[in-house]
Enzyme design. Structure first.
Site, PDB file in Angstrom:
ATOM      1  N   GLU A  49       0.860  -1.184   0.000  1.00 38.93           N
ATOM      2  CA  GLU A  49       0.000   0.000   0.000  1.00 38.93           C
ATOM      3  C   GLU A  49       0.893   1.230   0.000  1.00 38.93           C
ATOM      4  OE1 GLU A  49      -2.838   0.081   3.189  1.00 38.93           O
ATOM      5  OE2 GLU A  49      -4.033  -1.552   2.368  1.00 38.93           O
ATOM      6  N   ASP A  60      -5.652   9.878   8.998  1.00 40.67           N
ATOM      7  CA  ASP A  60      -4.296   9.481   9.369  1.00 40.67           C
ATOM      8  C   ASP A  60      -3.915  10.030  10.733  1.00 40.67           C
ATOM      9  OD1 ASP A  60      -4.041   8.241   6.929  1.00 40.67           O
ATOM     10  OD2 ASP A  60      -3.156   9.983   5.949  1.00 40.67           O
TER      11      ASP A  60
END
Length: 272
Positions: A49, A60
């Site tokens: 990824e 995030d």
């Protein structure tokens, strides 16, 4: 069959689990990503990824946010990320690569590179670069039917996040459009936060599998071999991101790839 689907199929026939590391493209050095990707494959990665840096990454945690900020400061955008995948593909034609990011850079790319109502410049260029899957954090599944179909036409998968708060209705919506695998975010909140409750993950997976027929990867909070092994017993894949970013962020350039490889070797040994 997509490269992601055939990877999971091969692993299943061997009774093994997929190891999926995440790194932010262009971190910690602008030109290191293809080399880092190869080293992660050498360490046992089955799928990679690649995070596309974005200025407002709502899902995030601080570790990946900081990595994204550094990559942006180094001039890394979606066009540069696609070039990294092209370079990686010169030596590796088999390991699936998933781009993980947000809608805004994709939409901006389409405007800048001549996307039209019938063709997405991003999808065209991602396919040509050798991308296998796309995970757009802020694309809701009900708005993704056409996007998913266009990706599938280029043999790419659309991957979705599911969370402990996901309802059965949301899982059913995801199942309509998801392919490749789904990524179960095993903690409420942002990436890299808190500790992982393996029992809670194990309890959730049958619910997910009632709806979703693709493999289920689990991430957010996996930092070591013991946790990876425990998750590997119940999930189809283990996703590790924040820990890798932390390990490489202060390394000298010539140590980044080896540090990532050696860490993944430990995880791979625990999973196998």
């Amino acid at each position: 069959m997509s490269r992601i689907a055939s990877t999971f199929s091969a692993l299943k026939s061997q009774g093994r689990k997929a190891l999926i590391p995440y790194v932010t493209a262009g971190f910690p050095f602008a030109d290191i990503t293809p080399e880092l990707m190869h080293s992660m494959v050498a360490g046992g990665a089955d799928v990679i990824e690649l995070g596309v840096p974005f200025s407002d990454p709502s899902a995030d945690g601080p570790v990946i946010q900081k990595a994204g900020e550094k990559a942006l400061a180094l001039g890394i955008g979606l066009a540069q990320v696609l070039e990294m995948v092209r370079v990686f593909r010169q030596k590796d034609g088999t390991t699936p690569v998933v781009l993980m990011g947000y809608a805004n850079p994709v939409e901006r790319y389409d405007i800048k590179h001549g996307g039209s109502a019938t063709e997405s410049a991003f999808i065209r260029d991602a396919a040509q670069a050798g991308v296998d899957g796309v995970l757009i954090v802020d694309y809701p599944p009900e708005e993704c039917v056409e996007f998913a179909a266009r990706l599938r036409a280029h043999n790419m998968d659309l991957i979705f996040l599911l969370a402990p708060t996901s309802t059965s209705a949301r899982m059913a919506q995801v199942a309509e459009v998801a392919s490749g695998y789904v990524y179960y975010v095993s903690l409420k909140g942002v990436t890299g936060a808190g500790t992982l409750d393996v029992d809670a993950v194990e309890a959730m997976l049958p619910r997910i599998r009632q709806h979703v027929k693709v493999p289920v990867g689990v991430g957010f909070g996996i930092r070591d071999a013991a946790t990876a092994k425990a998750i590997g017993k119940v999930a189809d894949a283990v996703v590790i991101g924040s820990k890798i970013i932390q390990l490489i962020e202060n390394q000298p350039r010539d140590k980044v790839a080896t540090v990532a490889r050696d860490f993944l070797k430990e995880i791979r040994a625990a999973l196998d």
